[in-house]
Design an enzyme around this catalytic site. Structure first.
Site, PDB file in Angstrom:
ATOM      1  N   GLU A  43       0.849  -1.189   0.000  1.00 21.94           N
ATOM      2  CA  GLU A  43       0.000   0.000   0.000  1.00 21.94           C
ATOM      3  C   GLU A  43       0.889   1.245   0.000  1.00 21.94           C
ATOM      4  OE1 GLU A  43      -3.530   1.796   2.958  1.00 21.94           O
ATOM      5  OE2 GLU A  43      -2.200   0.203   3.658  1.00 21.94           O
ATOM      6  N   LYS A 119      -9.396   2.528  -2.157  1.00 21.49           N
ATOM      7  CA  LYS A 119      -9.718   1.945  -0.846  1.00 21.49           C
ATOM      8  C   LYS A 119     -11.008   2.548  -0.293  1.00 21.49           C
ATOM      9  CE  LYS A 119      -7.428   1.233   3.655  1.00 21.49           C
ATOM     10  NZ  LYS A 119      -6.217   1.614   4.447  1.00 21.49           N
ATOM     11  N   CYS A 156      -5.280  -3.484   3.200  1.00 19.54           N
ATOM     12  CA  CYS A 156      -4.901  -3.296   4.595  1.00 19.54           C
ATOM     13  C   CYS A 156      -6.063  -3.440   5.587  1.00 19.54           C
ATOM     14  CB  CYS A 156      -4.200  -1.943   4.732  1.00 19.54           C
ATOM     15  SG  CYS A 156      -3.198  -1.773   6.243  1.00 19.54           S
TER      16      CYS A 156
END
Length: 269
Positions: A43, A119, A156
């Site tokens: 990320e 995200k 994540c």
């Protein structure tokens, strides 16, 4: 079908140009040492600043998908005949919104853009507030067909939401990639492995989590097979981690342990 994916557990810097050089070295090594089919970066790979960096500096390196960083990564993919997956800071189209997107990009081995994901579940936890600087995406990633089987993706913190991984599986994912910048802290190592293993087992998929490694992020990247077996893992230093995947394993596990098929969606509303 058998393939080799490499997780690039690296320490990204604030300068996208420097990280592009890191990518060139990493991909070249992954090709020569492991004959990798795909390299998964963490990320925020394009630009990652240390704690205490001013907000203006953190946001200043954001680029569009058709900007120079992605263009450079396309060249790396094409020159090495390799798929690449990496995180970047993407400019928000709304000039009134100062935030940026936490975006993941997927390139095929010809350097073609085949997928992007912004995200959706931001890390507003453990005293952090990602949403202060990042704008959430509006849709989950829809898994894509690849030579390796169907690839799913989330980022994540999203591993803490079982619905996100289940969405990937319901849309056919056999392998789920998870770029991450998992922060060090009490019980964080235990939770990292436990959550990734749970998502793999309950959906009978491979889970590959590639983490940043620096003063704030712990490394410990890991790949887990559909039965929850750790097939590759990293430590607390920068390293390349080869993962040997066999997508036939997914169907074998789903036949042996059909909990995914035995769901009762009619009862879950």
């Amino acid at each position: 079908m058998k393939f080799i994916f490499v997780m690039a557990q690296v320490h990204s810097l604030g300068d996208p140009e420097q990280n592009l050089e890191i990518a060139r070295d990493v991909v070249s090594e992954a090709k020569d040492a492991f004959r990798a089919d795909l390299v998964l970066f963490p990320e925020d790979f394009m630009s990652r600043f240390p704690r205490g960096t001013k907000r203006e500096t953190r946001l200043s390196t954001a680029q569009s998908i058709d900007g120079p960083f992605v263009a450079g990564m396309k060249n790396v993919a094409r020159e090495n005949d390799m798929w690449l997956v990496f995180g970047m800071n993407e400019i928000v189209e709304d000039p009134q919104d100062e935030r940026i997107y936490n975006t993941t990009v997927i390139l095929d081995n010809h350097g073609e853009l085949v997928g992007t994901y912004r995200k959706t579940h931001l890390y507003d936890a453990f005293g952090h507030k990602e949403s202060a600087n990042k704008k959430p995406g509006e849709a989950l990633f829809v898994p894509i067909e690849t030579p390796f089987g169907k690839l799913g993706l989330f980022v994540c913190y999203e591993v803490r939401f079982p619905e996100v991984a289940r969405y990937q599986a319901l849309h056919g994912a056999e392998i789920i990639l998870m770029p991450t910048a998992w922060v060090r802290g009490d019980l964080k190592s235990q939770q990292f492995l436990s959550l990734i293993s749970a998502r793999a087992i309950e959906n009978a998929v491979y889970m590959l989590a590639c983490n940043q490694i620096n003063e704030a992020n712990m490394g410990e990247s890991v790949a887990v097979d559909p039965m929850g077996v750790v097939i590759a893992s990293g430590g607390e230093v920068p390293q390349l981690i080869p993962c040997h995947l066999d997508t036939d394993r997914v169907q074998e596990v789903r036949k042996k342990m059909p909990s995914y098929l035995n769901r009762r969606p009619d009862l879950y509303n």
